[in-house]
Design an enzyme around this catalytic site. Sequence first.
Site, PDB file in Angstrom:
ATOM      1  CG  HIS A   1       5.568   1.517   7.832  1.00  0.00           C
ATOM      2  ND1 HIS A   1       6.158   2.611   6.912  1.00  0.00           N
ATOM      3  CD2 HIS A   1       4.574   0.973   7.582  1.00  0.00           C
ATOM      4  CE1 HIS A   1       5.112   2.472   5.958  1.00  0.00           C
ATOM      5  NE2 HIS A   1       4.246   1.737   6.449  1.00  0.00           N
TER       6      HIS A   1
ATOM      7  CD  GLU B   1      -1.063   1.271   3.211  1.00  0.00           C
ATOM      8  OE1 GLU B   1      -2.215   1.690   3.125  1.00  0.00           O
ATOM      9  OE2 GLU B   1      -0.421   1.858   4.353  1.00  0.00           O
ATOM     10  CG  ASN B   2       3.003   2.663   2.819  1.00  0.00           C
ATOM     11  OD1 ASN B   2       3.202   1.793   3.773  1.00  0.00           O
ATOM     12  ND2 ASN B   2       2.039   3.790   2.897  1.00  0.00           N
TER      13      ASN B   2
ATOM     14  CG  HIS C   1      -0.970   1.258   9.360  1.00  0.00           C
ATOM     15  ND1 HIS C   1      -1.002   2.421   8.409  1.00  0.00           N
ATOM     16  CD2 HIS C   1      -1.171   2.148  10.718  1.00  0.00           C
ATOM     17  CE1 HIS C   1      -1.416   3.548   8.947  1.00  0.00           C
ATOM     18  NE2 HIS C   1      -1.570   3.500  10.291  1.00  0.00           N
TER      19      HIS C   1
ATOM     20  CG  HIS D   1      -1.487   5.320   2.354  1.00  0.00           C
ATOM     21  ND1 HIS D   1      -1.723   6.620   2.422  1.00  0.00           N
ATOM     22  CD2 HIS D   1      -0.735   5.061   3.334  1.00  0.00           C
ATOM     23  CE1 HIS D   1      -1.117   7.298   3.569  1.00  0.00           C
ATOM     24  NE2 HIS D   1      -0.570   6.094   4.052  1.00  0.00           N
TER      25      HIS D   1
END
Length: 264
Positions: free
Chosen positions: A177, A39-40, A175, A68
């Site tokens: 990290h 998602e990143n 999420h 995201h």
Amino acid sequence: MKVLFIGDIVGSVGRAAVKKVLPALQSKFNPHIVIANGENAAAGRGITANIVKELLELGVHGITMGNHTWDNKDIFEWIDDEPRIVRPANFSAEAPGQGGTVIKANGKELGIISVQGRTFLPPIDCPFRIADEWIEKLRGKTKCILVDFHAEATSEKIAMGWHLDGKASIVVGTHTHVQTNDDTILPHGTAYLTDVGMCGSKEGVLGMERTAVLYKFKTQLPARFVVDEGAWHFHALLVDIDESTGKAKQTTKIRMTETDLLMM
Ligand code: FE2
């Protein structure tokens, strides 16, 4: 069946880390199925069709998403045609894409489900109930199911681990990290890790360039965050699952830098 789950891939640095590390891990551990949170992956926000293609070509078999998901608007044009990507299943019923699927690779089948937390994140449908519903949907196809719980609060993630113990083979958090040190196999056979971590710069703040983040923290003024280009780190979790029962047998946390890779 060995499953390798790669933590949030952040920008081009994260993708470069996957490109370098994944072949070494494939040689060492021979995972049957590789799943990554993407998602990143596009400059820290969202994912594009080209990046999906790039990750699949690198050896990733399935991609999970999170808050995201919709940051790159082109995703609305292709997500319904890409069966190997899942976005949080507890998004609106009107949202395109799918919340779960079965990934097939190397003669093995793994159900994957994405759900998103509600603590310190936008209010959405109940992740606990929706995870149950998706497990029920996939269970007829495979006993081996991975749930990526994309959430902020460690408490909500740990609660999800207990909620799904014995229902899913693997529950991993994404999420935040930062890889947590609590990988375990819960009493009813679910492999659990509160947060898998990330793939991206280790010299920024959660993968983003640190000067702008520090400026925002110190001044409370708006700042534009960009992906940091520093040296990378790579975080993942390897889980060995007994396919006859769907229960996890062993977990191995992976935390690597460029130096670690050179020493492999
Ligand atoms: Fe996220």
